[in-house]
Design an enzyme around this catalytic site. Structure first.
Site, mmCIF file in Angstrom:
data_model
loop_
_atom_site.group_PDB
_atom_site.id
_atom_site.type_symbol
_atom_site.label_atom_id
_atom_site.label_comp_id
_atom_site.label_asym_id
_atom_site.label_seq_id
_atom_site.Cartn_x
_atom_site.Cartn_y
_atom_site.Cartn_z
ATOM 1 N N ASP A 162 -3.719 30.472 43.158
ATOM 2 C CA ASP A 162 -4.018 31.899 42.986
ATOM 3 C C ASP A 162 -5.187 32.154 42.030
ATOM 4 O O ASP A 162 -5.287 31.548 40.954
ATOM 5 C CB ASP A 162 -2.782 32.625 42.454
ATOM 6 C CG ASP A 162 -1.629 32.578 43.447
ATOM 7 O OD1 ASP A 162 -1.793 31.979 44.525
ATOM 8 O OD2 ASP A 162 -0.567 33.137 43.139
ATOM 9 N N ASP A 220 3.464 33.316 52.947
ATOM 10 C CA ASP A 220 3.389 32.411 51.798
ATOM 11 C C ASP A 220 4.192 31.139 52.076
ATOM 12 O O ASP A 220 4.867 31.031 53.104
ATOM 13 C CB ASP A 220 3.955 33.153 50.571
ATOM 14 C CG ASP A 220 3.113 32.908 49.328
ATOM 15 O OD1 ASP A 220 2.558 31.810 49.202
ATOM 16 O OD2 ASP A 220 3.044 33.810 48.471
ATOM 17 N N TRP A 258 -2.282 27.799 49.785
ATOM 18 C CA TRP A 258 -3.006 27.353 48.585
ATOM 19 C C TRP A 258 -3.805 26.059 48.799
ATOM 20 O O TRP A 258 -4.015 25.268 47.876
ATOM 21 C CB TRP A 258 -2.028 27.169 47.408
ATOM 22 C CG TRP A 258 -0.777 27.962 47.531
ATOM 23 C CD1 TRP A 258 -0.683 29.320 47.448
ATOM 24 C CD2 TRP A 258 0.548 27.488 47.806
ATOM 25 N NE1 TRP A 258 0.610 29.704 47.653
ATOM 26 C CE2 TRP A 258 1.385 28.612 47.864
ATOM 27 C CE3 TRP A 258 1.095 26.221 47.999
ATOM 28 C CZ2 TRP A 258 2.739 28.515 48.126
ATOM 29 C CZ3 TRP A 258 2.450 26.121 48.254
ATOM 30 C CH2 TRP A 258 3.248 27.249 48.314
ATOM 31 N N GLY A 259 -4.260 25.829 50.034
ATOM 32 C CA GLY A 259 -5.028 24.607 50.319
ATOM 33 C C GLY A 259 -4.167 23.400 50.597
ATOM 34 O O GLY A 259 -4.681 22.341 50.962
HETATM 35 C C1 GLA Z 1 1.901 33.340 45.794
HETATM 36 C C2 GLA Z 1 0.631 33.777 46.500
HETATM 37 C C3 GLA Z 1 0.099 35.027 45.836
HETATM 38 C C4 GLA Z 1 1.142 36.131 45.857
HETATM 39 C C5 GLA Z 1 2.433 35.646 45.205
HETATM 40 C C6 GLA Z 1 3.592 36.602 45.401
HETATM 41 O O1 GLA Z 1 1.626 32.900 44.496
HETATM 42 O O2 GLA Z 1 -0.322 32.752 46.488
HETATM 43 O O3 GLA Z 1 -1.083 35.454 46.490
HETATM 44 O O4 GLA Z 1 1.395 36.546 47.179
HETATM 45 O O5 GLA Z 1 2.847 34.395 45.757
HETATM 46 O O6 GLA Z 1 4.762 36.143 44.771
#
Ligand code: GLA
Length: 638
Positions: free
Chosen positions: A280, A192, A258-259
């Site tokens: 998400d 992440d 996330w892009g």
């Molecule tokens: C981010 C990621 C999610 C998940 C959460 C965990 O938001 O994009 O997919 O892994 O963190 O905290």
């Protein structure tokens, strides 16, 4: 990401580090080879289950093993689901003396009492492997994880001193990758990015002394304020560690950005196996479509072992539960036609049998897992309906007929959408019902219920019997230079409910970057029909000048041909562009310089014996009116 709170002016000033990519002296110079290096092992999109959508940070070994066992007992493993991914919440602290990560044994009891190691997830992965499955773990590229930024008050946040709570990879990439993949024997890691974005010195979580300040490298609402090269370098460092620890390449490296940071242009370039393209997902219709939209125009950026990732599945949850099977099937169909990873996100101990049927649908899974690795290409779309076509390795076409709305509608499917001849029969099969349909009739209309996506296969005589249109096999293309002078968010992807702030107090969730202006199949880079010299073309590649595409050549094709020219929709109307075709490093053909308003030129090249072709569109002078949009219409190998 809207939930990732605003940065102060000082923090932003500290990270005004530009957005340029590392480039060689001349990004248009042909290399004579396919320069993409596969990362890890995912010949087909990974399938499995992950804890986040079902449990958030409230995970436990019991819960995860129960889901793993259900994967086997419910026949999900038998149809290909094999990764069991532990998401955020597994860690307790980073040990002060040697930096070794420690597991929260109250939730992972099998990790307790491991002598000098302290704790170990090896017994857990042994159990997963014993079930015939593979195991995935979660980390963050910065010092701290997303839960530490956004999930205050939830169970299972890291504990201890500020340093002990720094559980992310920053400064520990080699140590942690060795722990995950050698000592603990994991097979998959999701990394992440909150550690790079959410710990500015002005954040209250930092000002209170709970976390160390990190001047953000990723500003998730702004690619201009994101340091793209530095972000890429950190993700690449993890890849270097993975290669050292697992030289056989038997792992999956999932980038979760996330892009942001223009990850789609570098995610597959010897960095990750797959990369998230949006914020998400949550179990709502609009959010699911938003995430789908964030991959749908990126058809030229994916292929076997390099995957656009619209996020984990919500099938079984909320608007995709057993009371909403039409929506659940639509979600599954869209992920399958996009060749997206299929990572289940529902509690498998409570799953309804009808949802299992959706997740196990064999002919739908076969579309996702097709070895050709092509992402589907939109053959038709309006605000309400879409026809998406994906060429399968055996030449059949998978086709999704999509109703995006809550009203019944209909679509007319034609041989042209399928790149098949109209004068020979086109056999159809319904991949959900698993039965053959009558052959396609001219002008045949298909009724679609509210929220319905039908998934069919079609076979007939290809328009090009020996070869293929370039836009038909996007997995053969690597966008080595995209010609984009500046990144722009895709204006066609509308504001969406923020999964973490569903009210209306925020300004809605915009895509961070969905590739507006990058090369596309059967469309200009800005979503127009390709139009050269006032002639519209159904098939082709829409690109910007100053781009270079590498293409792997199929056995048995000898000739490349295309109509080339500046597209009628170009912003840049003055500069001239030259189109070149290279084969294994030799220039095979070139157009005359051409500019907006001129007729297209026919370009052809003998490619007998060539393994990699390179298609270069070189702009000869600057254009102050804007980007020069060019097209290679009817581009084909024959
Ligand atoms: C981010 C990621 C999610 C998940 C959460 C965990 O938001 O994009 O997919 O892994 O963190 O905290």
């Amino acid at each position: 990401m809207q939930r990732r709170s605003l940065l102060s002016a000082t923090a932003i000033a500290a990270c005004l580090l530009g957005a340029s990519r590392p480039v060689s002296a001349d990004p248009l110079a042909p290399t004579g080879r396919w320069t993409l290096v596969a990362t890890g092992r995912a010949k087909t999109p990974p399938m499995g289950w992950a804890s986040w959508n079902a449990f958030g940070t409230d995970i436990s070994e019991t819960r995860i093993l129960a889901s793993a066992k259900a994967m086997v007992e419910d026949g999900l493993a038998a149809v290909g689901y094999r990764y069991v991914n532990v998401d955020d919440g597994w860690w307790l602290r980073r040990r002060a003396d040697d930096g070794r990560l420690q597991v929260r044994t109250t939730v992972f009891p099998s990790a307790a009492k491991r002598g000098r190691e302290g704790t170990s997830l090896r017994p857990f992965t042994d159990t997963i492997h014993g079930l015939g499955l593979q195991a995935g773990i979660y980390s963050d590229i910065g010092r701290n994880a997303c839960s530490q930024a956004y999930a205050d008050g939830t169970p299972n946040l890291p504990e201890g001193t500020q340093a002990e709570r720094e559980v992310g990879l920053l400064g520990h990439a080699r140590q942690d990758v060795t722990l995950f993949f050698s000592d603990w024997n994991f097979d998959y890691v999701k990394v992440d990015g909150c550690g790079l974005s959410a710990f500015a010195g002005t954040q209250s979580r930092v000002m209170s002394g709970r976390y160390r300040a990190f001047a953000p490298l990723v500003v998730d609402t702004s690619f201009n304020r994101t340091n793209i090269p530095a972000t890429r370098a950190l993700y690449a460092e993890v890849q270097t560690a993975l290669k050292a620890v697992r030289p056989a390449g038997d792992y999956v490296y999932s980038i979760c950005l996330w892009g942001a940071a223009n990850v789609r242009s570098w995610g597959g370039e010897d960095v990750g196996t797959m990369w998230r393209t949006s914020n998400d997902i949550d179990p709502t219709w609009g959010r699911m479509l938003h995430n789908y939209d964030s991959v749908a125009t990126r058809d030229l950026y994916a292929g076997p072992g390099r995957l656009n990732d619209p996020d984990m599945l919500e099938i079984g949850n909320g608007f995709f539960d057993a009371q909403h099977l039409t929506q659940a099937r639509a979600h599954m169909s869209l992920w399958a036609i996009m060749a997206a990873p299929l990572i289940i996100g529902t509690d498998l101990t409570k799953v309804d049998p009808t949802i299992l049927d959706v997740l196990r649908a064999p002919e739908v899974i076969a579309v996702d897992q097709d070895s050709g690795g092509n992402q589907g290409v939109r053959a038709y779309n309006d605000d309400e309906r879409e026809i998406v076509v994906k060429i399968l390795a055996d030449g059949r076409r998978a086709v999704a007929l999509v109703n995006r709305t809550a009203m019944p509608t209909a679509v007319t499917l034609t041989s042209e959408h399928l790149k098949l001849r109209a004068d020979t029969p086109i056999a159809l099969r319904d991949l959900w019902a698993r039965r053959d349909l009558a052959p396609l009739k001219p002008g045949q209309s298909f009724a679609l219920a509210p929220f319905e996506t039908r998934l069919l296969s079609a076979s007939g005589s290809p328009l090009l019997p020996h070869g293929h249109y370039l836009s038909q096999e996007p997995s053969r293309i690597h966008v080595a230079a995209d010609g984009l002078a500046a990144l722009e968010a895709d204006p066609m992807i509308h504001r969406m409910i923020d999964p973490y702030n569903p009210g209306t107090t925020s300004d809605g969730n915009r895509p961070i970057y969905a590739g507006w202006g990058a090369p596309r199949a059967d469309s200009t880079p800005y979503g127009e029909t390709i139009r050269l010299g006032n002639v519209a073309y159904r098939y082709g590649l829409g690109i910007l000048a100053n781009s270079r595409l590498e293409v792997t050549i199929k056995n048995g094709v000898h000739k490349f041909s295309a109509r080339v020219g500046v597209d009628d929709s170009t912003r840049g109307k003055t500069a001239r562009t030259v189109f070149e075709v290279w084969g294994d490093g030799r220039r095979l053909a070139a157009s005359r310089p051409t500019r907006f308003g001129e007729q297209s030129q026919f370009l052809t090249a003998d490619i007998t014996g060539i393994t990699v072709a390179e298609l270069v569109a070189r702009q000869l002078e600057p254009d102050t009116t804007g980007n020069v949009v060019v097209g290679r219409a009817d581009a084909q190998f024959d």
